[in-house]
Design an enzyme around this catalytic site. Sequence first.
Site, PDB file in Angstrom:
ATOM      1  N   LYS A   9       0.883  -1.155   0.000  1.00  0.00           N
ATOM      2  CA  LYS A   9       0.000   0.000   0.000  1.00  0.00           C
ATOM      3  C   LYS A   9       0.922   1.207   0.000  1.00  0.00           C
ATOM      4  O   LYS A   9       1.663   1.424   0.962  1.00  0.00           O
ATOM      5  CB  LYS A   9      -0.908   0.023   1.224  1.00  0.00           C
ATOM      6  N   GLY A  11       2.776   4.420   0.652  1.00  0.00           N
ATOM      7  CA  GLY A  11       2.738   5.303   1.804  1.00  0.00           C
ATOM      8  C   GLY A  11       2.679   4.587   3.140  1.00  0.00           C
ATOM      9  O   GLY A  11       2.773   5.230   4.182  1.00  0.00           O
ATOM     10  N   CYS A  12       2.556   3.278   3.137  1.00  0.00           N
ATOM     11  CA  CYS A  12       2.479   2.518   4.389  1.00  0.00           C
ATOM     12  C   CYS A  12       3.864   2.429   5.017  1.00  0.00           C
ATOM     13  O   CYS A  12       4.813   1.935   4.405  1.00  0.00           O
ATOM     14  CB  CYS A  12       1.927   1.124   4.128  1.00  0.00           C
ATOM     15  N   GLY A  13       3.987   2.899   6.251  1.00  0.00           N
ATOM     16  CA  GLY A  13       5.264   2.862   6.956  1.00  0.00           C
ATOM     17  C   GLY A  13       5.765   1.452   7.215  1.00  0.00           C
ATOM     18  O   GLY A  13       6.959   1.188   7.152  1.00  0.00           O
ATOM     19  N   CYS A 140      -1.764   5.111   7.309  1.00  0.00           N
ATOM     20  CA  CYS A 140      -1.373   3.835   6.752  1.00  0.00           C
ATOM     21  C   CYS A 140      -2.547   3.103   6.113  1.00  0.00           C
ATOM     22  O   CYS A 140      -2.426   2.561   5.057  1.00  0.00           O
ATOM     23  CB  CYS A 140      -0.756   2.963   7.844  1.00  0.00           C
TER      24      CYS A 140
END
Length: 143
Positions: A9, A11-13, A140
């Site tokens: 995904k 932008g997911c940290g 997230c």
Amino acid sequence: MSHIVFFEKPGCGGNAKQKQWLLDAGHTLDVRSLLAEPWTADALLAWLAPLPVVDWFNRAAPRVKSGEVVPEDVDRDTALALLLAEPLLIRRPLLQVGDERKVGFDPAVVDAWIGLDRHAAQRSRAQSEGCAAGMSEGGCAAP
């Protein structure tokens, strides 16, 4: 080292950390958006079919966290329809090396499969899946 197709995904940290662990171990990545992929039932089942339906779901997805979607109460066909309609519900990352596929990022499993550095392999599943610590839900889980 392996060349890995990595569905994330954007932008997911948590996914960013996972990608870095793989790069640090010397692997190369073909990073793709889990949300932008034009999924079909057959394509998604190539990853999910070996797993119990409850393991298909991203537990950090807003609809799962709110209780609107309860993976334990969903049959296979309904689950597949939900995931195809809303890819944010798919457990991530999806990893592929050659014809072999994995769902989620358990460092010990990934280490045994393709290798990670010894520190990454010791991290717990709770630390390696879902949102990064301190990241807001919207940062997230939101599309």
